[in-house]
Design a protein around this motif. Structure first.
Motif, mmCIF file in Angstrom:
data_model
loop_
_atom_site.group_PDB
_atom_site.id
_atom_site.type_symbol
_atom_site.label_atom_id
_atom_site.label_comp_id
_atom_site.label_asym_id
_atom_site.label_seq_id
_atom_site.Cartn_x
_atom_site.Cartn_y
_atom_site.Cartn_z
ATOM 1 N N MET A 31 0.729 -1.016 -0.115
ATOM 2 C CA MET A 31 0.019 0.139 -0.149
ATOM 3 C C MET A 31 0.772 1.256 -0.007
ATOM 4 O O MET A 31 0.530 2.268 -0.437
ATOM 5 N N ARG A 32 2.070 1.214 0.740
ATOM 6 C CA ARG A 32 2.995 2.322 0.645
ATOM 7 C C ARG A 32 3.904 2.269 -0.351
ATOM 8 O O ARG A 32 4.886 3.370 -0.189
ATOM 9 N N ASN A 33 4.143 1.463 -1.189
ATOM 10 C CA ASN A 33 4.976 1.345 -2.287
ATOM 11 C C ASN A 33 6.463 1.430 -1.608
ATOM 12 O O ASN A 33 6.997 2.236 -2.066
ATOM 13 N N VAL A 34 6.707 0.642 -0.719
ATOM 14 C CA VAL A 34 8.102 0.709 -0.141
ATOM 15 C C VAL A 34 9.205 0.411 -1.058
ATOM 16 O O VAL A 34 9.188 -0.767 -1.689
ATOM 17 N N PRO A 35 10.061 1.059 -1.198
ATOM 18 C CA PRO A 35 11.098 0.578 -1.858
ATOM 19 C C PRO A 35 11.804 -0.474 -1.578
ATOM 20 O O PRO A 35 11.901 -0.873 -0.514
ATOM 21 N N GLY A 36 12.213 -1.280 -2.586
ATOM 22 C CA GLY A 36 12.911 -2.655 -2.367
ATOM 23 C C GLY A 36 11.802 -3.765 -2.181
ATOM 24 O O GLY A 36 12.471 -4.892 -1.764
ATOM 25 N N TYR A 37 10.650 -3.659 -2.141
ATOM 26 C CA TYR A 37 9.588 -4.666 -2.095
ATOM 27 C C TYR A 37 9.136 -4.725 -3.486
ATOM 28 O O TYR A 37 9.356 -5.696 -4.298
ATOM 29 N N LEU A 38 8.264 -3.741 -3.710
ATOM 30 C CA LEU A 38 7.371 -3.671 -5.125
ATOM 31 C C LEU A 38 8.347 -3.796 -6.472
ATOM 32 O O LEU A 38 8.169 -4.464 -7.367
ATOM 33 N N ASP A 39 9.526 -3.114 -6.248
ATOM 34 C CA ASP A 39 10.433 -3.065 -7.469
ATOM 35 C C ASP A 39 11.728 -4.134 -7.336
ATOM 36 O O ASP A 39 12.444 -4.237 -8.415
ATOM 37 N N ASN A 40 11.291 -5.448 -6.435
ATOM 38 C CA ASN A 40 12.491 -6.300 -6.086
ATOM 39 C C ASN A 40 11.427 -7.485 -6.388
ATOM 40 O O ASN A 40 10.999 -8.082 -5.188
ATOM 41 N N PRO A 41 11.210 -8.049 -7.585
ATOM 42 C CA PRO A 41 10.427 -9.548 -7.881
ATOM 43 C C PRO A 41 11.086 -10.429 -7.007
ATOM 44 O O PRO A 41 10.073 -11.343 -6.300
ATOM 45 N N ARG A 43 12.690 -10.498 -4.015
ATOM 46 C CA ARG A 43 12.438 -10.291 -2.745
ATOM 47 C C ARG A 43 10.989 -10.450 -2.361
ATOM 48 O O ARG A 43 10.541 -10.885 -1.627
ATOM 49 N N ARG A 44 10.263 -9.919 -3.013
ATOM 50 C CA ARG A 44 8.607 -9.700 -3.108
ATOM 51 C C ARG A 44 8.316 -11.431 -3.153
ATOM 52 O O ARG A 44 7.505 -11.567 -2.118
ATOM 53 N N GLY A 45 8.727 -12.039 -4.053
ATOM 54 C CA GLY A 45 8.235 -13.413 -4.192
ATOM 55 C C GLY A 45 8.748 -14.205 -2.974
ATOM 56 O O GLY A 45 7.929 -15.199 -2.466
ATOM 57 N N LEU A 46 9.978 -14.216 -2.468
ATOM 58 C CA LEU A 46 10.432 -14.881 -1.264
ATOM 59 C C LEU A 46 9.788 -14.660 -0.012
ATOM 60 O O LEU A 46 9.516 -15.445 0.829
ATOM 61 N N TRP A 47 9.342 -13.075 0.227
ATOM 62 C CA TRP A 47 8.914 -12.838 1.194
ATOM 63 C C TRP A 47 7.632 -13.338 1.336
ATOM 64 O O TRP A 47 6.937 -13.768 2.387
ATOM 65 N N ALA A 101 17.201 -10.316 2.672
ATOM 66 C CA ALA A 101 17.078 -9.407 4.064
ATOM 67 C C ALA A 101 17.244 -7.862 3.679
ATOM 68 O O ALA A 101 16.410 -7.047 3.888
ATOM 69 N N ARG A 102 18.442 -7.658 2.679
ATOM 70 C CA ARG A 102 18.333 -6.154 2.365
ATOM 71 C C ARG A 102 17.444 -5.771 1.291
ATOM 72 O O ARG A 102 17.327 -6.874 0.156
ATOM 73 N N PRO A 103 16.953 -4.750 0.840
ATOM 74 C CA PRO A 103 16.210 -4.221 -0.017
ATOM 75 C C PRO A 103 16.905 -4.557 -1.653
ATOM 76 O O PRO A 103 16.270 -4.798 -2.411
ATOM 77 N N ALA A 104 18.311 -4.332 -1.583
ATOM 78 C CA ALA A 104 18.821 -4.376 -2.895
ATOM 79 C C ALA A 104 19.435 -5.805 -3.190
ATOM 80 O O ALA A 104 19.723 -5.729 -4.462
ATOM 81 N N ASP A 105 19.039 -6.897 -2.380
ATOM 82 C CA ASP A 105 19.325 -8.292 -2.811
ATOM 83 C C ASP A 105 18.491 -8.715 -3.992
ATOM 84 O O ASP A 105 17.153 -8.444 -3.959
ATOM 85 N N THR A 106 19.113 -9.238 -5.190
ATOM 86 C CA THR A 106 18.418 -9.575 -6.285
ATOM 87 C C THR A 106 18.364 -11.175 -6.435
ATOM 88 O O THR A 106 17.977 -11.449 -7.233
ATOM 89 N N LYS A 107 19.176 -11.794 -5.607
ATOM 90 C CA LYS A 107 19.198 -13.059 -5.457
ATOM 91 C C LYS A 107 19.356 -13.755 -4.158
ATOM 92 O O LYS A 107 20.117 -12.850 -3.311
ATOM 93 N N PRO A 108 18.881 -14.779 -3.872
ATOM 94 C CA PRO A 108 19.032 -15.275 -2.461
ATOM 95 C C PRO A 108 20.480 -15.598 -2.155
ATOM 96 O O PRO A 108 21.438 -16.161 -2.826
#
Length: 134
Positions: A31-41, A43-47, A101-108
């Motif tokens: 809802m708040r469009n938090v950086p590192g969540y919506l723009d990081n597929p 991270r979003r998928g794993l969370w 855990a970090r918003p910039a992580d693009t792979k586990p």
């Protein structure tokens, strides 16, 4: 139910609000469009997977507690089943969450192996319980 299964079920029930809080957190990220969540597929998928696995496995573990005391197993094997089944809803979500855990992580990272450890734990516990019930 045995005292061990009752206390384990009590601990599992205490974790349910934590799972609900996690769901509210994910909803607020959306809802708040938090950086590192919506723009990081990744991270979003794993969370999302972590939250879903936590909820389902906590409920599964609660149901399993009802059957453990009915199984034709030694107390040692009942304890093994109880412990390994309850370890799964801890290990699997931790692996999903901590691996990105970090918003910039693009792979586990290497902590994704916790999900596999949780899967093995779940398999050991459910096989033990299933054998004891048959």
């Amino acid at each position: 139910m045995s005292p061990a299964s009752l206390s384990t079920a009590g601990v599992l029930l205490i974790t349910v609000p934590a799972v609900a809080f996690g769901g509210i957190s994910l909803l607020s990220f959306l809802m708040r469009n938090v950086p590192g969540y919506l723009d990081n597929p990744v991270r979003r998928g794993l969370w999302r997977a972590g939250h879903a696995h936590a909820g389902v496995l906590v409920l599964f573990s609660l149901v399993a507690m009802l059957y453990i005391d009915q199984a034709d197993l030694s107390e040692t094997l009942k304890s093994l089943a109880r412990t390994t089944i309850v370890a799964a809803p801890i290990l699997m979500p931790l692996g999903f969450f901590l691996s990105v855990a970090r918003p910039a992580d693009t792979k586990p990272n290497r902590l994704i192996w916790l999900t596999f450890a949780g899967g093995v734990s779940l398999a050991v516990g459910t096989l033990t319980l299933g054998i004891g019930l048959v």
